[in-house]
Design an enzyme around this catalytic site. Structure first.
Site, PDB file in Angstrom:
ATOM      1  N   LYS A  73       0.856  -1.183   0.000  1.00 40.45           N
ATOM      2  CA  LYS A  73       0.000   0.000   0.000  1.00 40.45           C
ATOM      3  C   LYS A  73       0.893   1.235   0.000  1.00 40.45           C
ATOM      4  O   LYS A  73       1.903   1.284   0.712  1.00 40.45           O
ATOM      5  CB  LYS A  73      -0.912  -0.020   1.220  1.00 40.45           C
ATOM      6  N   SER A  86      -9.362   1.851   2.848  1.00 43.59           N
ATOM      7  CA  SER A  86      -8.568   2.667   1.942  1.00 43.59           C
ATOM      8  C   SER A  86      -7.522   1.855   1.171  1.00 43.59           C
ATOM      9  O   SER A  86      -6.870   2.377   0.282  1.00 43.59           O
ATOM     10  CB  SER A  86      -7.867   3.780   2.734  1.00 43.59           C
ATOM     11  N   SER A 134      -9.833  -0.631   6.820  1.00 44.56           N
ATOM     12  CA  SER A 134      -9.247  -0.413   5.498  1.00 44.56           C
ATOM     13  C   SER A 134      -8.523  -1.596   4.899  1.00 44.56           C
ATOM     14  O   SER A 134      -8.154  -1.566   3.730  1.00 44.56           O
ATOM     15  CB  SER A 134      -8.300   0.787   5.541  1.00 44.56           C
TER      16      SER A 134
END
Length: 481
Positions: free
Chosen positions: A82, A157, A181
């Site tokens: 990420k 996210s 997330s």
């Protein structure tokens, strides 16, 4: 196993072939890069491809393995990160305009651990800007598309992580989870996402949003793969002030012992107050499946969860404003409008309110500890509804008009308590979208959560939820060539 479908193999399968020198890390990496080249423009999962560095790492891994220096199950495996996890010499954007050109000069601790395990870091994955959103469609680099339906969100996210792992662009990813997330994209994309116990995995070198709620954890296609990644990622780190001491574990040990005689707690309220009928249908089937596997289903009362969710939201707002304050003041135009309005709201939170929320947090931890004296794990839906359309902000669920921020309703409480929670595919909606379920466990009981998740994974209903042939390239053999 035919090499023609190597991208569909699990880490567990692939690592055995790499160890036996049946397939080369160089061969695997090149195949992965070919698929990324073919699919990423459509999915928008990756922001940065670490092509040259990953090729050097794959060549080194090949030489090490040939020379008998095999480092373990992640050696030679392409893994994504990420894009809030710092990588020396490689852009780390936080999904934002503010950080679009930021190149750290150091590696995050999880990057160091993955490199030490021999993993090949293949690229940085797209994300909801500043990790502050449930949808994954508010990135400076554009929205991530759901591999099951490109009109739908992947969840935020860790949006790029969910899409990339589900569509075979990498074998696993490290995501972050502040209110769900990791678990939201895992549910929406049909993969496995673990939010470990707070402090289990070092956050050193990850750009923070909310220091007391942020977690890092693995996202994979199978439960065993997830456990293998957590083996590499976990451990105390003195560089992270929130890092917790814990015994070194092999999370794959005993993963297949089954759940017969184990007790699964099903909450009597909150988790089903606002829920889509399709989600409820799949969840009920999963509960019955667990019963057939020999588990005892026990209703449990978890009081005060609405207050706990409020505590999570208030703590998040206050700490997110603090994290983003200088950017909100100096370059507000570089913060996406929706993210900016949420972040500014944190400025209004009083210290007394924040302290009250911390008191609710500790009361909830005590309450959960009491419940875990009666059951081994708690089982809930991961999300209250199926993925919405990209850019959609209001949806009709269970007869109520709800904002898409409701996606974090069922995941947020576990961030506040810091207890481990894993989302695994539970089934598929009538419109073909994945629906996940969530096992929540005692602090540092990840090994037990993996046992429950693995037991579910072996069932027929789970297998039907993982029809990846529908979402990945139908021409993987061409990519191999």
């Amino acid at each position: 196993m035919s090499k023609s479908n190597v991208l569909e193999w699990s880490i567990e399968q692939l690592s055995k072939s790499i160890k036996e020198k049946e397939i080369s890390p160089v061969e695997v990496l090149n195949t992965s890069l070919n698929l990324i080249s073919a699919k990423n423009k459509e999915l928008n999962a990756f922001i940065t491809i670490i092509e040259e560095e990953s090729k050097k790492a794959a060549k080194l891994a090949e030489e090490e393995i040939i020379n008998g220096n095999y480092k373990g199950p992640l050696h030679g495996i392409p893994i994504g990160l990420k894009d809030l996890i710092c990588t020396a010499g490689v852009k780390t954007t936080f999904g934002s305009e503010v950080f679009k050109d930021y190149i750290p000069n150091f590696d995050a601790e999880v990057v160091t651990k993955l490199k030490d395990a021999g993993a090949i870091l293949i690229g940085k994955l797209n994300m909801h800007a500043f990790a502050y959103g449930t949808t994954g469609d508010r990135s400076f680099f554009g929205p991530v598309k759901n591999p099951h339906n490109p009109q739908k969100i992947t969840g935020g996210s860790s949006s790029g992580s969910g899409a990339a792992v589900a569509s075979y662009l990498c074998y696993g990813s490290v995501g972050s989870d502040t209110g769900g997330s990791i678990r939201m994209p895992a549910s929406m994309c049909g993969i496995v996402g673990m939010k470990p116990t707070f402090g289990r995995v070092s956050k050193y070198g990850s750009i923070q949003l909310c220091p007391t709620l942020d977690h890092l954890g693995p996202m994979t296609r199978t439960v065993t793969d997830n456990a293998l990644m957590l083996n590499a990622l976990s451990g105390f780190d003195k560089k992270d002030s929130y890092s917790a001491y814990s015994n070194k574990e092999d999370f794959t040990e005993g993963i297949n012992i089954g759940i017969r005689g184990k007790k699964i707690g099903i909450p009597t309220s909150f988790y089903f107050d606002i829920i889509d009928t399709e989600v409820r249908r799949v969840f009920d089937l999963v509960v019955e499946n667990c019963r057939q596997l020999g588990a005892e289903i026990v209703p449990v009362e978890l009081s005060g969860l609405n207050e706990l969710l409020t505590a999570q939201q208030v703590i998040l707002a206050a700490e997110a404003y603090t994290s983003l304050e200088k950017y909100l003041i100096n370059t507000p135009e570089q913060i996406e409008e929706e993210v900016r309005s949420r972040a500014i709201a944190g400025m209004l939170i009083q210290a007394s309110e924040y302290i009250q929320m911390l008191q609710i947090k500790h009361k909830a931890i005590d309450m959960h500890n009491e419940v875990f004296k009666k059951v081994d794990v708690i089982l809930t839906p991961t999300l209250p509804m199926v993925p919405t359309n990209i850019e959609q902000r209001v949806t009709n669920s269970y007869g109520l008009q709800e904002h898409v921020r409701i996606f974090a309703r069922l995941t947020g409480p576990s961030n506040t308590t810091g207890l481990p929670a894993i989302s695994v595919p539970g089934g598929v909606s009538e419109c073909g979208l994945p629906i996940g379920v969530q096992f929540i466990g005692k602090a540092f009981a990840e090994a037990e959560l993996y046992q429950f998740a693995y037991a579910l994974e072996q069932t027929e209903i789970y297998s039907s939820a993982l029809s990846f042939d529908r979402i990945a390239n139908s021409n993987l053999e061409e990519v191999m060539e």
